[in-house]
Write an enzyme that holds these catalytic residues in place. Structure first.
Site, PDB file in Angstrom:
ATOM      1  N   TYR A   7       0.802  -1.229   0.000  1.00 57.76           N
ATOM      2  CA  TYR A   7       0.000   0.000   0.000  1.00 57.76           C
ATOM      3  C   TYR A   7       0.832   1.276   0.000  1.00 57.76           C
ATOM      4  CZ  TYR A   7      -4.111  -2.853   1.162  1.00 57.76           C
ATOM      5  OH  TYR A   7      -5.130  -3.774   1.134  1.00 57.76           O
ATOM      6  N   GLU A  65     -10.086   3.263  -2.863  1.00 54.65           N
ATOM      7  CA  GLU A  65     -11.307   3.689  -2.167  1.00 54.65           C
ATOM      8  C   GLU A  65     -11.439   5.209  -2.060  1.00 54.65           C
ATOM      9  OE1 GLU A  65     -11.802   1.592   1.535  1.00 54.65           O
ATOM     10  OE2 GLU A  65     -12.318  -0.270   0.495  1.00 54.65           O
ATOM     11  N   ASP A  75     -16.395  -1.564  -2.228  1.00 53.93           N
ATOM     12  CA  ASP A  75     -17.568  -2.284  -2.729  1.00 53.93           C
ATOM     13  C   ASP A  75     -18.826  -1.594  -2.207  1.00 53.93           C
ATOM     14  OD1 ASP A  75     -19.098  -4.225  -3.988  1.00 53.93           O
ATOM     15  OD2 ASP A  75     -19.046  -5.570  -2.268  1.00 53.93           O
ATOM     16  N   ARG A 107     -21.382   0.905  -7.401  1.00 50.47           N
ATOM     17  CA  ARG A 107     -20.437  -0.124  -7.834  1.00 50.47           C
ATOM     18  C   ARG A 107     -20.339  -0.217  -9.355  1.00 50.47           C
ATOM     19  NH1 ARG A 107     -23.012  -4.594  -6.224  1.00 50.47           N
ATOM     20  NH2 ARG A 107     -22.156  -4.520  -4.112  1.00 50.47           N
ATOM     21  N   GLU A 158      -9.047  -6.701  -2.107  1.00 51.16           N
ATOM     22  CA  GLU A 158      -9.137  -7.097  -0.694  1.00 51.16           C
ATOM     23  C   GLU A 158     -10.329  -8.042  -0.560  1.00 51.16           C
ATOM     24  OE1 GLU A 158      -9.611  -3.719   1.880  1.00 51.16           O
ATOM     25  OE2 GLU A 158      -7.752  -2.742   1.253  1.00 51.16           O
TER      26      GLU A 158
END
Length: 457
Positions: free
Chosen positions: A95, A166, A208, A213, A267
């Site tokens: 990350y 995200e 999600d 989405r 993830e």
């Protein structure tokens, strides 16, 4: 005399061939014969002629706020690569990396273990602000992103780059940041092409969120070729000791069927119940392989959030939690499928979503790359700011208008500087690299003079 004239002519031709300029050599990749670079073709990843499935784990020792680059710490790397080998993973996601440091030793250890790396190009100090995306999309930000590409493009086991993680969430106003994420993806892909690197895939890691989405997924794969991502990934925690149907994964497969580019889970791994990781069985089955290309389990290192499967330190010590053995067992139980998994060989762009109450983006136009960042395409990004820079979110040098579709295509036609065969981007054609014409000139002129000499004899 005729022989002397002919020999002189041939000598002149030979000098023409010898004088052909050669391109400047970039730093060569760290190659390993049995670990070829992963490429994209159709809606799947490929390792040579074999379908490649991501069977990995997310790796952020120290947590999201730890400001730690695990690939720059050789002792940490040695400790954890040994654990990755026990798990049987073929990919890790990192990350946060320090683009001012060297990573040769750790990347070689990973390559020797057969492990690829997906790199997040952002850091907490150099990233897009979802609620002020215009200000945070600036040349200082892109310099850091491009420097991260420079730091990892030379490694054949660099699998892909994430342009964001995200950034768009369940707050509707955050969808306005989507065009800046997409612009960053475009800029990264153009930078990779212009700098002569192999075609390293670039895409986005999404939350999600049910209300946006499919709009987000469609948006990242719509428009002209330069505006589209190489893949789409999302973080999915809906499988909680359930099954393919109860988790809703069957419906997501239906939603993404025919999407057009590779999809994988960046993830996964619900912790509501005992984690047996049975979802790996679904990911590796024909229920999903025609649409999905595997996933990354969250996560390796134990943090306060409770998702980690290994408690690290001090030093070389690692305490393997019960979930560690469960994950390793599941990885062994559900191996890589044989064959091509029913992939789609031809791809297509999605239709761009229209504005509604859950999706506020009202135009297909993307922000133009900031003027101050254009020079990086030719000159390179230079030294990265690392993890201790002053940050970029409030920097000047923002975008001053919209880009014309197609303007983000690479303009450098040089051959790739790393291994891996160039692939056709979904729905587009790509020419072969430039060809040295001198040998053809020599052959043609030798034939001419030979014929002339014969006639004069």
């Amino acid at each position: 005399m005729k022989s002397i004239s002919l020999m002189s002519a041939l000598a002149s031709i030979a000098s023409l061939s010898a004088a052909t300029p050669t391109p400047t050599e970039r730093e060569q990749p760290h190659k390993r014969a049995d670990l070829p670079a992963v490429t994209v073709s159709g809606n799947a990843f490929w390792k040579g002629k074999e379908r490649f499935y991501i069977r990995g784990i997310d790796y952020q020792p120290g947590g999201s706020s730890g400001m730690t680059d695990p690939l720059a710490d050789l002792d940490m790397c040695k400790r954890d690569v040994a654990e990755f080998k026990k798990l049987g993973v073929n990919t890790i996601r990192v990350y946060m990396v320090d683009n001012s440091k060297k990573h040769d030793d750790c990347m070689k250890l990973l390559a020797d273990a057969g492990i690829y790396v997906v790199i997040d190009a952002n850091t907490p100090l150099y990233s897009l602000n979802r609620y002020d995306p215009h200000q945070s999309y600036n040349d200082k930000y892109l310099q850091s992103v491009f420097a991260t590409i420079d730091a990892f493009a030379k490694y054949d086991n660099t699998l892909a780059f994430f342009s964001g993680n995200e950034v768009i969430n369940d707050v509707v106003n955050s969808t306005l940041a989507a065009k800046y994420v997409k612009a960053t993806t475009r800029d990264m892909r153009q930078y990779i092409g212009n700098r002569g690197y192999r075609k390293i895939p670039v895409g986005y890691s999404a939350a999600d969120v049910s209300q946006n989405r499919m709009q987000l997924a469609s948006y990242m794969n719509c428009g002209t070729d330069d505006e589209r991502s190489d893949f789409f990934a999302f973080n999915d925690y809906s499988w909680c000791s359930s099954n393919f149907v109860d988790s809703g994964w069957d419906q997501k497969v239906k939603m993404f069927t025919g999407y057009g580019i590779p999809i994988f889970l960046s993830e996964y791994g619900c912790i509501t119940h005992t984690r047996d990781f049975a979802e790996i069985g679904a990911l590796m089955s024909d229920k999903m392989t025609s649409v999905y290309s595997g996933g990354l389990m969250y996560e390796y290192a134990v943090e306060e959030n409770g998702y980690g499967i290994a408690k690290l330190g001090p030093g070389s010590k690692v305490e393997e939690k019960p979930e560690f053995a469960n994950f390793a067992k599941a990885m062994s139980k559900y191996p890589v499928p044989t064959g091509d998994g029913g992939f789609t060989s031809t791809t297509k762009a999605a239709a761009c979503p229209t504005k509604d109450s859950n999706w506020l983006v009202d135009s297909t136009k993307l922000p133009a790359i900031p003027d101050g960042a254009k020079k990086f395409m030719k000159d390179g990004a230079g030294t990265g700011p690392g993890l201790n820079g002053e940050g970029s979110q409030q920097a000047q040098g923002t975008s001053t208008g919209d880009a014309e579709p197609g303007s983000g295509s690479p303009t450098n036609t040089a051959s790739p500087s790393s291994s891996g065969e160039s692939q056709k981007k979904s729905g587009s054609t790509r020419g072969i690299g430039s060809v040295d014409k001198a040998p053809f000139v020599v052959t043609g002129l030798v034939m001419f003079f030979t014929l002339t000499g014969t006639l004069l004899l």
